[in-house]
Design a protein around this motif. Structure first.
Motif, PDB file in Angstrom:
ATOM      1  N   GLU A  55       0.840  -1.179   0.000  1.00  0.00           N
ATOM      2  CA  GLU A  55       0.000   0.000   0.000  1.00  0.00           C
ATOM      3  C   GLU A  55       0.883   1.239   0.000  1.00  0.00           C
ATOM      4  OE1 GLU A  55      -2.823   1.894   3.247  1.00  0.00           O
ATOM      5  OE2 GLU A  55      -3.528  -0.033   2.481  1.00  0.00           O
ATOM      6  N   ILE A  56       0.537   2.207  -0.829  1.00  0.00           N
ATOM      7  CA  ILE A  56       1.293   3.445  -0.933  1.00  0.00           C
ATOM      8  C   ILE A  56       0.572   4.523  -0.137  1.00  0.00           C
ATOM      9  CG2 ILE A  56       2.144   5.230  -2.496  1.00  0.00           C
ATOM     10  CD1 ILE A  56       2.070   3.098  -4.708  1.00  0.00           C
ATOM     11  N   ASP A  76      10.486  10.209   0.251  1.00  0.00           N
ATOM     12  CA  ASP A  76      10.778   8.976   0.999  1.00  0.00           C
ATOM     13  C   ASP A  76      10.607   9.201   2.497  1.00  0.00           C
ATOM     14  OD1 ASP A  76      13.154  10.119   2.024  1.00  0.00           O
ATOM     15  OD2 ASP A  76      14.435   9.051   0.617  1.00  0.00           O
ATOM     16  N   SER A  77      10.798   8.147   3.253  1.00  0.00           N
ATOM     17  CA  SER A  77      10.572   8.214   4.701  1.00  0.00           C
ATOM     18  C   SER A  77      11.563   9.120   5.422  1.00  0.00           C
ATOM     19  CB  SER A  77      10.614   6.808   5.309  1.00  0.00           C
ATOM     20  OG  SER A  77      11.874   6.217   5.064  1.00  0.00           O
ATOM     21  N   GLU A  94       3.256   5.882  -9.324  1.00  0.00           N
ATOM     22  CA  GLU A  94       2.898   4.708  -8.523  1.00  0.00           C
ATOM     23  C   GLU A  94       4.026   3.672  -8.567  1.00  0.00           C
ATOM     24  OE1 GLU A  94      -0.817   1.650  -7.986  1.00  0.00           O
ATOM     25  OE2 GLU A  94      -0.427   2.441  -9.986  1.00  0.00           O
ATOM     26  N   ALA A 130       6.935   4.914  -6.472  1.00  0.00           N
ATOM     27  CA  ALA A 130       6.640   4.801  -5.044  1.00  0.00           C
ATOM     28  C   ALA A 130       6.758   3.353  -4.584  1.00  0.00           C
ATOM     29  CB  ALA A 130       5.248   5.351  -4.752  1.00  0.00           C
ATOM     30  N   LEU A 131       6.285   2.425  -5.387  1.00  0.00           N
ATOM     31  CA  LEU A 131       6.399   1.005  -5.029  1.00  0.00           C
ATOM     32  C   LEU A 131       7.857   0.579  -4.927  1.00  0.00           C
ATOM     33  CD1 LEU A 131       3.520  -0.499  -7.185  1.00  0.00           C
ATOM     34  CD2 LEU A 131       3.636  -0.410  -4.686  1.00  0.00           C
ATOM     35  N   LEU A 189      10.357   2.510  -4.103  1.00  0.00           N
ATOM     36  CA  LEU A 189      10.861   3.099  -2.858  1.00  0.00           C
ATOM     37  C   LEU A 189      10.424   2.273  -1.650  1.00  0.00           C
ATOM     38  CD1 LEU A 189      10.424   6.939  -3.382  1.00  0.00           C
ATOM     39  CD2 LEU A 189      12.563   5.693  -3.060  1.00  0.00           C
ATOM     40  N   LEU A 190       9.184   1.816  -1.670  1.00  0.00           N
ATOM     41  CA  LEU A 190       8.679   1.016  -0.556  1.00  0.00           C
ATOM     42  C   LEU A 190       9.430  -0.304  -0.429  1.00  0.00           C
ATOM     43  CD1 LEU A 190       4.842   1.613  -0.818  1.00  0.00           C
ATOM     44  CD2 LEU A 190       6.346   2.356   1.024  1.00  0.00           C
ATOM     45  N   LYS A 191       9.864  -0.831  -1.577  1.00  0.00           N
ATOM     46  CA  LYS A 191      10.626  -2.089  -1.565  1.00  0.00           C
ATOM     47  C   LYS A 191      12.088  -1.873  -1.236  1.00  0.00           C
ATOM     48  CE  LYS A 191       7.667  -4.388  -4.902  1.00  0.00           C
ATOM     49  NZ  LYS A 191       7.562  -4.937  -6.273  1.00  0.00           N
ATOM     50  N   GLY A 192      12.501  -0.607  -1.160  1.00  0.00           N
ATOM     51  CA  GLY A 192      13.885  -0.308  -0.793  1.00  0.00           C
ATOM     52  C   GLY A 192      14.854  -0.270  -1.953  1.00  0.00           C
TER      53      GLY A 192
END
Length: 85
Positions: A1-2, A53-54, A75, A78-79, A81-84
């Motif tokens: 989830e983004i 990013d965080s 999107e 962002a995905l 980035l979420l996966k690192g």
């Protein structure tokens, strides 16, 4: 989830919340009438979309309203980035 948020810099809540209802947006709207976010990110135009990013680092910026292709590209970024990546 983004995670997605909307930031409104108007001094009044009404217009932002009215737009949120009219467009049927299911996301939090953060009100920033003191311009704190504007001071931090210095947007050159409005509307503007950031991928942040965080750590608060900006990865992408798109000025103006988003089209479907831009939204899809953001999107995917962002995905990643979420996966690192």
């Amino acid at each position: 989830e983004i995670p997605v948020i909307a930031l409104n810099i108007d001094r009044q809540r009404g217009p932002a919340l009215g737009t949120q209802r009219r467009l049927k947006l299911n996301l939090p709207v953060i009100l920033d009438p003191k311009g704190i976010a504007t001071a931090v990110y210095s947007p050159p135009a409005l509307p503007i979309t950031y991928i942040i990013d965080s750590n608060g680092r900006i990865h992408s910026v798109i000025e103006g309203a988003l089209n479907e292709e831009q939204l899809s590209t953001l999107e995917q970024e962002a995905l990643l980035l979420l996966k690192g990546n």
